[in-house]
Design an enzyme around this catalytic site. Structure first.
Site, PDB file in Angstrom:
ATOM      1  N   GLY A  34      39.659  17.502 -10.813  1.00  0.00           N
ATOM      2  CA  GLY A  34      39.250  18.475 -11.833  1.00  0.00           C
ATOM      3  C   GLY A  34      39.525  19.933 -11.516  1.00  0.00           C
ATOM      4  N   GLU A  74      35.491  24.172  -7.254  1.00  0.00           N
ATOM      5  CA  GLU A  74      35.005  23.038  -8.042  1.00  0.00           C
ATOM      6  C   GLU A  74      35.137  23.364  -9.528  1.00  0.00           C
ATOM      7  OE1 GLU A  74      34.589  20.182  -8.533  1.00  0.00           O
ATOM      8  OE2 GLU A  74      32.787  19.361  -7.630  1.00  0.00           O
ATOM      9  N   ASP A  75      35.390  22.354 -10.353  1.00  0.00           N
ATOM     10  CA  ASP A  75      35.489  22.633 -11.789  1.00  0.00           C
ATOM     11  C   ASP A  75      34.101  22.784 -12.423  1.00  0.00           C
ATOM     12  OD1 ASP A  75      34.933  19.943 -11.403  1.00  0.00           O
ATOM     13  OD2 ASP A  75      36.352  19.208 -12.897  1.00  0.00           O
ATOM     14  N   ASP A 118      27.120  19.931 -12.209  1.00  0.00           N
ATOM     15  CA  ASP A 118      26.281  19.339 -13.251  1.00  0.00           C
ATOM     16  C   ASP A 118      24.980  18.880 -12.581  1.00  0.00           C
ATOM     17  OD1 ASP A 118      25.236  17.764 -15.331  1.00  0.00           O
ATOM     18  OD2 ASP A 118      27.191  17.175 -16.058  1.00  0.00           O
ATOM     19  N   LYS A 135      26.352  23.939 -15.157  1.00  0.00           N
ATOM     20  CA  LYS A 135      25.498  23.374 -16.208  1.00  0.00           C
ATOM     21  C   LYS A 135      24.083  23.234 -15.617  1.00  0.00           C
ATOM     22  CE  LYS A 135      27.465  19.705 -18.458  1.00  0.00           C
ATOM     23  NZ  LYS A 135      27.668  18.243 -18.723  1.00  0.00           N
ATOM     24  N   PHE A 192      28.589  17.310 -22.634  1.00  0.00           N
ATOM     25  CA  PHE A 192      29.714  16.796 -21.851  1.00  0.00           C
ATOM     26  C   PHE A 192      30.978  17.505 -22.295  1.00  0.00           C
ATOM     27  CE2 PHE A 192      32.830  13.983 -20.024  1.00  0.00           C
ATOM     28  CZ  PHE A 192      32.261  13.714 -18.789  1.00  0.00           C
ATOM     29  N   VAL A 193      31.591  18.227 -21.356  1.00  0.00           N
ATOM     30  CA  VAL A 193      32.773  19.024 -21.690  1.00  0.00           C
ATOM     31  C   VAL A 193      34.026  18.442 -21.037  1.00  0.00           C
ATOM     32  CG1 VAL A 193      31.536  21.186 -22.109  1.00  0.00           C
ATOM     33  CG2 VAL A 193      32.264  20.627 -19.778  1.00  0.00           C
ATOM     34  N   ASP A 244      37.740  15.832 -17.193  1.00  0.00           N
ATOM     35  CA  ASP A 244      38.174  14.625 -17.906  1.00  0.00           C
ATOM     36  C   ASP A 244      37.006  13.843 -18.509  1.00  0.00           C
ATOM     37  OD1 ASP A 244      37.177  13.754 -15.275  1.00  0.00           O
ATOM     38  OD2 ASP A 244      37.852  11.770 -15.932  1.00  0.00           O
ATOM     39  N   ARG A 297      42.353  16.280 -19.376  1.00  0.00           N
ATOM     40  CA  ARG A 297      42.428  17.303 -18.314  1.00  0.00           C
ATOM     41  C   ARG A 297      43.445  18.386 -18.654  1.00  0.00           C
ATOM     42  NH1 ARG A 297      39.768  15.211 -13.683  1.00  0.00           N
ATOM     43  NH2 ARG A 297      40.015  12.984 -13.341  1.00  0.00           N
TER      44      ARG A 297
HETATM   45  O1  LIG Z   1      27.389  17.932 -10.242  1.00  0.00           O
HETATM   46  P1  LIG Z   1      27.807  16.508 -10.444  1.00  0.00           P
HETATM   47  O2  LIG Z   1      26.908  15.796 -11.421  1.00  0.00           O
HETATM   48  O3  LIG Z   1      27.967  15.748  -9.163  1.00  0.00           O
HETATM   49  O4  LIG Z   1      29.218  16.520 -11.204  1.00  0.00           O
HETATM   50  C1  LIG Z   1      30.284  17.325 -10.910  1.00  0.00           C
HETATM   51  C2  LIG Z   1      31.435  16.565 -10.320  1.00  0.00           C
HETATM   52  O5  LIG Z   1      31.830  15.472 -11.182  1.00  0.00           O
HETATM   53  C3  LIG Z   1      33.197  15.589 -11.541  1.00  0.00           C
HETATM   54  O6  LIG Z   1      34.006  14.888 -10.635  1.00  0.00           O
HETATM   55  P2  LIG Z   1      34.586  13.425 -10.813  1.00  0.00           P
HETATM   56  O7  LIG Z   1      33.895  12.518  -9.836  1.00  0.00           O
HETATM   57  O8  LIG Z   1      34.559  13.035 -12.246  1.00  0.00           O
HETATM   58  O9  LIG Z   1      36.092  13.619 -10.293  1.00  0.00           O
HETATM   59  P3  LIG Z   1      37.338  14.338 -10.993  1.00  0.00           P
HETATM   60  O10 LIG Z   1      37.350  15.773 -10.540  1.00  0.00           O
HETATM   61  O11 LIG Z   1      38.526  13.585 -10.481  1.00  0.00           O
HETATM   62  O12 LIG Z   1      37.174  14.210 -12.481  1.00  0.00           O
HETATM   63  C4  LIG Z   1      33.463  17.065 -11.404  1.00  0.00           C
HETATM   64  O13 LIG Z   1      34.835  17.321 -11.187  1.00  0.00           O
HETATM   65  C5  LIG Z   1      32.627  17.463 -10.212  1.00  0.00           C
HETATM   66  O14 LIG Z   1      33.295  17.211  -8.983  1.00  0.00           O
HETATM   67  O1  HPA Z   2      30.534  17.749 -18.485  1.00  0.00           O
HETATM   68  C1  HPA Z   2      31.333  17.174 -17.710  1.00  0.00           C
HETATM   69  N1  HPA Z   2      32.602  16.897 -18.082  1.00  0.00           N
HETATM   70  C2  HPA Z   2      33.508  16.274 -17.271  1.00  0.00           C
HETATM   71  N2  HPA Z   2      33.222  15.868 -16.053  1.00  0.00           N
HETATM   72  C3  HPA Z   2      31.968  16.104 -15.630  1.00  0.00           C
HETATM   73  N3  HPA Z   2      31.413  15.814 -14.438  1.00  0.00           N
HETATM   74  C4  HPA Z   2      30.177  16.245 -14.487  1.00  0.00           C
HETATM   75  N4  HPA Z   2      29.880  16.821 -15.679  1.00  0.00           N
HETATM   76  C5  HPA Z   2      31.001  16.745 -16.411  1.00  0.00           C
HETATM   77 MG   LIG Z   3      35.792  13.387 -13.647  1.00  0.00          MG
END
Ligand SMILES: O=P(O)(O)OC[C@H]1O[C@H](OP(=O)(O)OP(=O)(O)O)[C@H](O)[C@@H]1O
Ligand code: HPA
Ligand SMILES: [Mg+2]
Length: 180
Positions: free
Chosen positions: A45, A99-100, A103, A131, A152-153, A159, A165
């Protein structure tokens, strides 16, 4: 606009100008570092955000990536698993995790601790999105691009089931997509 997007929350232009400001704030705070800053993007992300930020840095830096996972669909499953570790050591280094989104906070809290366990001297977090209403553990980013509501964004790296993405903006996904 993509038909699965209910509304655009943050436009491409807003992201770009916020990233310029964040990069200059980071540069100021890291200007006296004696060694290169290790910038670590969490895959997948963080990729667009990492690219946008790092091209603005003029301070010496190294980059690396880590892949951890904790999400299935729109739900955090809690356990944070390393799927790809760093290529280089972070022992004694100052690390900036990119980090993206933060949450529940479970991912970043676990990753921050992993870096200290590996011997990092200092670990800071920069997140494009925060968030706060989603938070389940006690952790905050040191630098945040935008604070967003509890929806959920997707887009700009984020993604749903690996899709969306590539969108150049951050948008709210229509609940009809994940309640089908
Ligand atoms: O604060 P949290 O509730 O832990 O959520 C945030 C994390 O979840 C998503 O990752 P994901 O595992 O979906 O991996 P991605 O970056 O490959 O989408 C996002 O990129 C953060 O890393
Ligand atoms: O809002 C969201 N969107 C996508 N990925 C995520 N992972 C945690 N929260 C989110
Ligand atoms: Mg993800």
């Amino acid at each position: 606009m993509n038909k699965d997007i209910e509304k655009v929350l943050i436009s491409e232009e807003e992201i770009s100008s916020r990233c310029r400001l964040l990069a200059s704030e980071l540069e100021m705070n890291y200007k006296d570092l004696e060694e290169p800053l290790l910038i670590v993007g969490l895959l997948k992300g963080s990729v667009p955000f990492m690219a946008e930020l790092m091209k603005r840095f003029t301070i010496p830096c190294e980059i690396d990536f880590m892949k951890v996972s904790s999400y299935v669909g729109t739900k955090s499953v809690g356990d944070v698993k390393i799927n790809k570790d760093l290529d280089h050591t972070c022992d004694g280094k100052c690390v900036l995790i990119v980090e993206d989104i933060i949450d529940t906070g479970k991912t970043i809290k676990a990753v921050k601790q992993m870096f200290y366990n590996k011997g990092a001297k200092d670990v800071k977090i920069v997140a494009l999105l925060d968030k706060p209403e989603g938070r389940q553990v006690d952790i905050e980013a040191d630098y945040v691009g935008f604070t967003i509501p509890n929806e959920f964004v997707v887009g700009y790296g984020l993604d749903y089931d690996q899709k969306y993405r590539n969108l150049p903006y951050v948008g709210v996904l229509s609940p009809s997509v994940y309640t089908k």
